[in-house]
Design a protein around this motif. Sequence first.
Motif, mmCIF file in Angstrom:
data_model
loop_
_atom_site.group_PDB
_atom_site.id
_atom_site.type_symbol
_atom_site.label_atom_id
_atom_site.label_comp_id
_atom_site.label_asym_id
_atom_site.label_seq_id
_atom_site.Cartn_x
_atom_site.Cartn_y
_atom_site.Cartn_z
ATOM 1 N N GLY A 245 -2.064 5.242 -5.304
ATOM 2 C CA GLY A 245 -2.562 4.455 -4.187
ATOM 3 C C GLY A 245 -4.035 4.154 -4.225
ATOM 4 O O GLY A 245 -4.567 3.539 -3.318
ATOM 5 N N ARG A 246 -4.727 4.546 -5.318
ATOM 6 C CA ARG A 246 -6.162 4.288 -5.410
ATOM 7 C C ARG A 246 -6.435 3.433 -6.641
ATOM 8 O O ARG A 246 -6.167 3.847 -7.764
ATOM 9 C CB ARG A 246 -6.947 5.607 -5.488
ATOM 10 N N LYS A 247 -7.007 2.262 -6.415
ATOM 11 C CA LYS A 247 -7.199 1.306 -7.503
ATOM 12 C C LYS A 247 -8.149 1.824 -8.575
ATOM 13 O O LYS A 247 -8.164 1.315 -9.692
ATOM 14 C CB LYS A 247 -7.694 -0.020 -6.946
ATOM 15 N N ALA A 248 -8.964 2.806 -8.253
ATOM 16 C CA ALA A 248 -9.925 3.318 -9.231
ATOM 17 C C ALA A 248 -9.235 4.101 -10.349
ATOM 18 O O ALA A 248 -9.808 4.279 -11.423
ATOM 19 C CB ALA A 248 -10.949 4.219 -8.547
ATOM 20 N N GLU B 239 0.841 -1.198 0.000
ATOM 21 C CA GLU B 239 0.000 0.000 0.000
ATOM 22 C C GLU B 239 0.870 1.240 0.000
ATOM 23 O O GLU B 239 1.817 1.353 0.783
ATOM 24 C CB GLU B 239 -0.889 0.011 1.242
ATOM 25 N N LYS B 240 0.585 2.164 -0.906
ATOM 26 C CA LYS B 240 1.347 3.408 -0.943
ATOM 27 C C LYS B 240 1.269 4.123 0.405
ATOM 28 O O LYS B 240 0.204 4.230 1.013
ATOM 29 C CB LYS B 240 0.825 4.336 -2.037
ATOM 30 N N GLY B 241 2.416 4.604 0.877
ATOM 31 C CA GLY B 241 2.478 5.326 2.140
ATOM 32 C C GLY B 241 2.724 4.448 3.346
ATOM 33 O O GLY B 241 3.056 4.943 4.424
ATOM 34 N N PRO C 221 8.425 5.564 3.230
ATOM 35 C CA PRO C 221 7.145 4.906 2.955
ATOM 36 C C PRO C 221 7.133 4.323 1.546
ATOM 37 O O PRO C 221 7.886 4.744 0.669
ATOM 38 C CB PRO C 221 6.115 6.047 3.088
ATOM 39 N N ARG C 222 6.258 3.352 1.312
ATOM 40 C CA ARG C 222 6.098 2.777 -0.013
ATOM 41 C C ARG C 222 5.640 3.860 -0.990
ATOM 42 O O ARG C 222 4.823 4.715 -0.644
ATOM 43 C CB ARG C 222 5.064 1.657 0.011
ATOM 44 N N THR C 223 6.150 3.799 -2.220
ATOM 45 C CA THR C 223 5.895 4.876 -3.174
ATOM 46 C C THR C 223 4.730 4.599 -4.119
ATOM 47 O O THR C 223 4.353 5.465 -4.904
ATOM 48 C CB THR C 223 7.150 5.152 -4.020
ATOM 49 N N ALA C 224 4.160 3.387 -4.091
ATOM 50 C CA ALA C 224 3.039 3.063 -4.967
ATOM 51 C C ALA C 224 2.262 1.901 -4.358
ATOM 52 O O ALA C 224 2.765 1.196 -3.480
ATOM 53 C CB ALA C 224 3.524 2.701 -6.366
ATOM 54 N N THR C 225 1.037 1.720 -4.823
ATOM 55 C CA THR C 225 0.223 0.583 -4.410
ATOM 56 C C THR C 225 0.342 -0.522 -5.450
ATOM 57 O O THR C 225 0.223 -0.267 -6.651
ATOM 58 C CB THR C 225 -1.250 0.999 -4.248
ATOM 59 N N LEU C 226 0.590 -1.751 -4.989
ATOM 60 C CA LEU C 226 0.715 -2.902 -5.869
ATOM 61 C C LEU C 226 -0.411 -3.882 -5.573
ATOM 62 O O LEU C 226 -0.640 -4.236 -4.417
ATOM 63 C CB LEU C 226 2.064 -3.600 -5.673
ATOM 64 N N VAL C 227 -1.092 -4.317 -6.621
ATOM 65 C CA VAL C 227 -2.273 -5.162 -6.489
ATOM 66 C C VAL C 227 -2.105 -6.412 -7.349
ATOM 67 O O VAL C 227 -1.617 -6.343 -8.487
ATOM 68 C CB VAL C 227 -3.539 -4.381 -6.930
ATOM 69 N N ALA C 228 -2.524 -7.566 -6.817
ATOM 70 C CA ALA C 228 -2.455 -8.814 -7.578
ATOM 71 C C ALA C 228 -3.413 -8.751 -8.762
ATOM 72 O O ALA C 228 -4.613 -8.530 -8.591
ATOM 73 C CB ALA C 228 -2.800 -9.989 -6.673
ATOM 74 N N ASP C 229 -2.872 -8.927 -9.956
ATOM 75 C CA ASP C 229 -3.663 -8.845 -11.176
ATOM 76 C C ASP C 229 -4.546 -10.096 -11.307
ATOM 77 O O ASP C 229 -4.022 -11.208 -11.440
ATOM 78 C CB ASP C 229 -2.732 -8.737 -12.382
#
Length: 213
Positions: free
Chosen positions: A77-80, A55-57, A103-111
């Motif tokens: 950081g927002r999946k939308a 999660e970003k931040g 802090p983390r610089t981006a949000t990573l999501v499982a595709d």
Amino acid sequence: MKCIPLSSYSPDTLESLLSGIPFYKDLMFNDPAQMEVLKQHSNVYEPGPNEVVIEKGAQDKVFYFLLSGQLIVYPDGRKARKALNYLSAGQALGVLALLCKAPRTATLVADPASGRVQLFGTDFTPFGELTDFSQIGLGTKLTLWRMVVHNTRWKLNVYRMQNPEHPLALELQGVETFSGEKGSLEELQSLDRQAHRLTDLMQRWNDMLASGR
């Protein structure tokens, strides 16, 4: 995320899982004692479809390498919002932030379209402070720092080639490179300074991309 202890895998299976990760492959063959230290602080993780991996931040202690599947990168950081890019097997995740205590610089999501996603995660705690070699030796730190600096500089150069007039492009060219004795503490210290500069640039560039600038 589902956490699977390494004891669940046979040595051959674990070796096969890590064979595509140069950092661990190098340790397995050239410094097995150091690899054993890291294995004591590692697990395999399996996020579900659309599950957030980073999660970003957020501030975390684990860095990952993607073993299989694909992750979607969202810079704001927002999946939308529109994805920045995608990460495929073999790539490192979250190491730069840990090196720089940022802090983390981006949000990573499982595709969800990529099938099963697996990650190898290692707790960064044994690395300690930069010049603490009580658990993790100079050689191992140099290997990790070199990888992170090279990969981050490469990503930023891709940004620069896509937009050579970007206001941060000139700053990237000003980040130091090391020309002294390879394998030395001085090299590690230089790599650490580079990592901090590159982290700042990556954060600012991602923020500008997220805002459409």
